[in-house]
Design a protein around this motif. Structure first.
Motif, short mmCIF file in Angstrom:
data_model
loop_
_atom_site.label_atom_id
_atom_site.label_comp_id
_atom_site.label_asym_id
_atom_site.label_seq_id
_atom_site.Cartn_x
_atom_site.Cartn_y
_atom_site.Cartn_z
N GLY A 26 -8.64 7.66 0.65
CA GLY A 26 -7.43 7.62 1.46
C GLY A 26 -7.52 6.71 2.67
N ARG A 27 -8.62 6.04 2.86
CA ARG A 27 -8.80 5.16 4.02
C ARG A 27 -8.97 3.74 3.52
NH1 ARG A 27 -8.15 6.02 9.01
NH2 ARG A 27 -9.88 4.68 9.46
N ALA A 49 1.20 2.19 9.64
CA ALA A 49 2.19 1.65 8.72
C ALA A 49 2.27 2.49 7.45
CB ALA A 49 1.88 0.20 8.38
N ASN A 50 1.14 2.94 6.95
CA ASN A 50 1.15 3.78 5.75
C ASN A 50 1.85 5.12 6.02
OD1 ASN A 50 0.00 1.98 3.97
ND2 ASN A 50 -2.08 2.62 4.43
N GLU A 61 1.09 1.49 1.16
CA GLU A 61 0.74 0.19 0.59
C GLU A 61 -0.76 0.09 0.35
OE1 GLU A 61 2.43 -4.05 1.65
OE2 GLU A 61 1.08 -3.32 3.20
N ILE A 62 -1.13 -0.49 -0.77
CA ILE A 62 -2.53 -0.80 -1.02
C ILE A 62 -2.77 -2.17 -0.42
CG2 ILE A 62 -4.28 -1.26 -2.77
CD1 ILE A 62 -2.77 0.73 -4.57
N ALA A 63 -3.66 -2.24 0.54
CA ALA A 63 -3.87 -3.49 1.27
C ALA A 63 -4.41 -4.58 0.35
CB ALA A 63 -4.85 -3.26 2.42
N VAL A 64 -3.74 -5.71 0.36
CA VAL A 64 -4.19 -6.87 -0.40
C VAL A 64 -5.33 -7.53 0.37
CG1 VAL A 64 -1.98 -7.27 -1.57
CG2 VAL A 64 -2.43 -8.37 0.61
N GLU A 65 -6.05 -8.39 -0.29
CA GLU A 65 -7.23 -9.02 0.31
C GLU A 65 -6.91 -9.70 1.63
OE1 GLU A 65 -10.68 -12.23 -0.87
OE2 GLU A 65 -9.44 -11.38 -2.44
N GLU A 66 -5.81 -10.40 1.69
CA GLU A 66 -5.43 -11.13 2.91
C GLU A 66 -5.28 -10.17 4.09
OE1 GLU A 66 -2.33 -14.63 4.00
OE2 GLU A 66 -1.51 -12.92 2.93
N ARG A 144 2.37 -9.63 -0.15
CA ARG A 144 3.30 -8.62 -0.64
C ARG A 144 4.42 -8.45 0.37
NH1 ARG A 144 0.42 -3.30 -2.44
NH2 ARG A 144 2.58 -2.87 -2.77
N THR A 145 5.58 -8.16 -0.12
CA THR A 145 6.71 -7.86 0.77
C THR A 145 7.29 -6.51 0.40
OG1 THR A 145 8.24 -9.02 -0.69
CG2 THR A 145 7.28 -10.28 1.13
#
Length: 146
Positions: A26-27, A49-50, A61-66, A144-145
């Motif tokens: 969850g982190r 934000a989550n 949101e699942i954080a993207v690499e960027e 992602r948007t």
């Protein structure tokens, strides 16, 4: 300025193979960048934000690499990019902190703050994407948007 960290992990080690912090469910894992203030603030923003996304009725949101590597990448970029990123993170924090507090207070009173949460989520996405634009062009990955 030396980029190595003298920070100690939970077990007292300095982050060697045996001292690496295990991932917690969850982190978000923000890697080595969590050893500094910028990384910690960025991680806190992602957590906030989550929470806002959940209140808005969406899935966190699942954080993207960027997004995950932003603190490290922007520190490596340095200069004006880093200064603008630090200010932008401060600005975004000044929006998210009272916004999330108000949403939680509304929930505690039994109100449905879903519309307000969606508005805050959209503000967050716009501001976060603007911060990601500070990365040098070769560091951009898929975005992602909402």
């Amino acid at each position: 300025m030396d980029r190595t960290s003298n920070a100690r992990g939970i077990d007292g080690t300095n982050g060697g193979a045996q001292g690496r912090q295990k991932l917690r469910p969850g982190r978000s894992n923000f890697g080595k960048s969590t050893g500094n203030t910028l990384g910690l603030k960025w991680a806190a923003l992602q957590d906030a934000a989550n929470a806002v996304a959940t209140i808005a009725g969406g899935a966190p949101e699942i954080a993207v690499e960027e997004v995950r590597h932003f603190p490290l990448a922007i520190r490596e970029a340095g200069g004006w990019r880093l200064r603008h990123a630090e200010q932008g993170i401060e600005d975004l924090t000044s929006i998210m902190e009272p916004g999330l507090t108000a949403l939680l207070a509304a929930l505690a009173r039994g109100a449905n703050p879903q519309a307000a949460a969606l508005a805050l989520w959209n503000e967050y996405i716009e501001a976060r994407n603007a911060l990601l634009e500070l990365l040098p062009p070769n560091r951009h990955m898929g975005r992602r948007t909402a």
